[in-house]
Enzyme design. Structure first.
Site, PDB file in Angstrom:
ATOM      1  N   GLY A 289      56.581 107.999   9.519  1.00  0.00           N
ATOM      2  CA  GLY A 289      56.347 108.220  10.947  1.00  0.00           C
ATOM      3  C   GLY A 289      55.938 109.637  11.292  1.00  0.00           C
TER       4      GLY A 289
ATOM      5  N   TYR B 291      70.544 104.533  22.393  1.00  0.00           N
ATOM      6  CA  TYR B 291      69.405 105.386  22.067  1.00  0.00           C
ATOM      7  C   TYR B 291      69.019 106.263  23.253  1.00  0.00           C
ATOM      8  CZ  TYR B 291      64.699 106.776  20.600  1.00  0.00           C
ATOM      9  OH  TYR B 291      63.578 107.501  20.264  1.00  0.00           O
TER      10      TYR B 291
ATOM     11  N   ASP C 160      65.366 113.319   4.234  1.00  0.00           N
ATOM     12  CA  ASP C 160      65.558 111.968   4.741  1.00  0.00           C
ATOM     13  C   ASP C 160      66.708 111.375   3.926  1.00  0.00           C
ATOM     14  OD1 ASP C 160      63.318 110.055   6.421  1.00  0.00           O
ATOM     15  OD2 ASP C 160      64.875 108.977   5.328  1.00  0.00           O
TER      16      ASP C 160
ATOM     17  N   ASP D   7      71.863 113.040   4.819  1.00  0.00           N
ATOM     18  CA  ASP D   7      72.264 112.253   5.986  1.00  0.00           C
ATOM     19  C   ASP D   7      72.599 113.267   7.068  1.00  0.00           C
ATOM     20  OD1 ASP D   7      73.608 110.863   7.963  1.00  0.00           O
ATOM     21  OD2 ASP D   7      75.061 109.925   6.614  1.00  0.00           O
TER      22      ASP D   7
END
Length: 281
Positions: free
Chosen positions: A18, A167, A38, A71
């Site tokens: 992305g 979100y 990531d 993470d």
């Protein structure tokens, strides 16, 4: 224009796909050392090779293009990202891009506590940790021109067309955090801005828009009639990371195809798709 980020040490979280991978490519093309991060190690390995494929032999030789699994909801792992870049001379640019939009995120009645907690841990805590340790590195190394970019969202300013309470709330927190940090560290030469994308053609959103109805409810609000592309966001991040934006801090940088400045009404035709909706009428 090239070399806008020449010599700058940069970290990008959520870099395996992305906006993250597109930004890593653009950062490297502009001369930056890039640490991609990531939770997806296989994705990171592919991303590093993809970044290098865009570089001239000279840039491949001179730049550091590396990856480190992390993470972002784990403070020690984020701390380790910044420590990695300390060996390069400290952080110049931190792009806190990692985030999730969980498919089980729904309205306030249906969203489970575990979905709420997971979303806040990654989308809010992850940005907090990234800012905390990047700012510490910037100050410790005496850097006077540094940039932090946090990925927010247009939904933090106007709400979402489909329910996603966890979100949307998390991105509101990211904007508030960005404003606070921008004010606190402006005099030290640290700029902090929030990239606010509109709906994008990325796996994160497309996984969430798993029905035709959800897709229509999103595209009908877009003046351009299409989702944005990750590369369009990446180019905005380059601008915010570079000295070209030296007097820009504390901003919600909208890259949304005009979404937040538009409104839409139906002409009473059957709601079979975006083509039956008229913008600005």
């Amino acid at each position: 224009m090239v070399n806008r980020l020449s010599g700058k040490n940069t970290i990008i979280t959520g870099a395996a796909g992305g906006i993250g991978i597109e930004t890593a490519i653009q950062f490297a093309i502009e001369g930056a050392n890039v640490l991609l991060s990531d939770i997806n190690e296989a994705g990171l390995q592919k991303a590093v090779e993809q970044v290098k494929s865009f570089l001239t032999p000279e840039l491949k030789e001179s730049l550091k293009i590396e990856y480190k699994v992390a993470d972002v909801s784990n403070e020690e792992q984020v701390k380790a990202l910044v420590a990695h870049v300390e060996s390069w001379g400290g952080v110049d640019v931190m792009f806190n891009n990692a985030g999730i939009m969980h498919p089980a995120d729904d309205n306030v009645l249906n969203t489970e506590n575990k979905i709420w907690d997971l979303t806040q841990a990654i989308n809010v805590k992850g940005v907090f940790y990234g800012c905390k340790y990047a700012i510490g590195s910037i100050l410790a190394n005496g850097k006077t021109k540094a940039s932090i970019i946090n990925t927010g969202s247009f939904v933090a300013l106007m709400g979402a067309a489909t329910p996603q309470i966890a979100y949307t709330t998390s991105k509101g927190a990211v904007l508030a955090m960005t404003h606070e940090l921008a004010i606190c560290y402006a005099k030290q030469g640290i700029r902090v801005n929030a990239l606010c994308p509109g709906p994008l053609n990325t796996p994160l959103l497309q996984e969430f828009l798993d029905t035709e109805d959800k897709k229509v409810r999103r595209t009908v609000h877009l003046p351009t009639g299409r989702f944005g592309e990750a590369i369009e966001q990446a180019k905005a991040v380059v601008f915010l990371a570079s000295d070209e934006s030296s007097y820009i801090t504390g901003q919600d940088f909208m890259v949304d195809g005009g979404l937040t400045k538009s409104y839409v009404t139906s002409l009473g035709v059957p709601p079979t798709g975006p083509e039956n909706m008229v913008f600005g009428k």
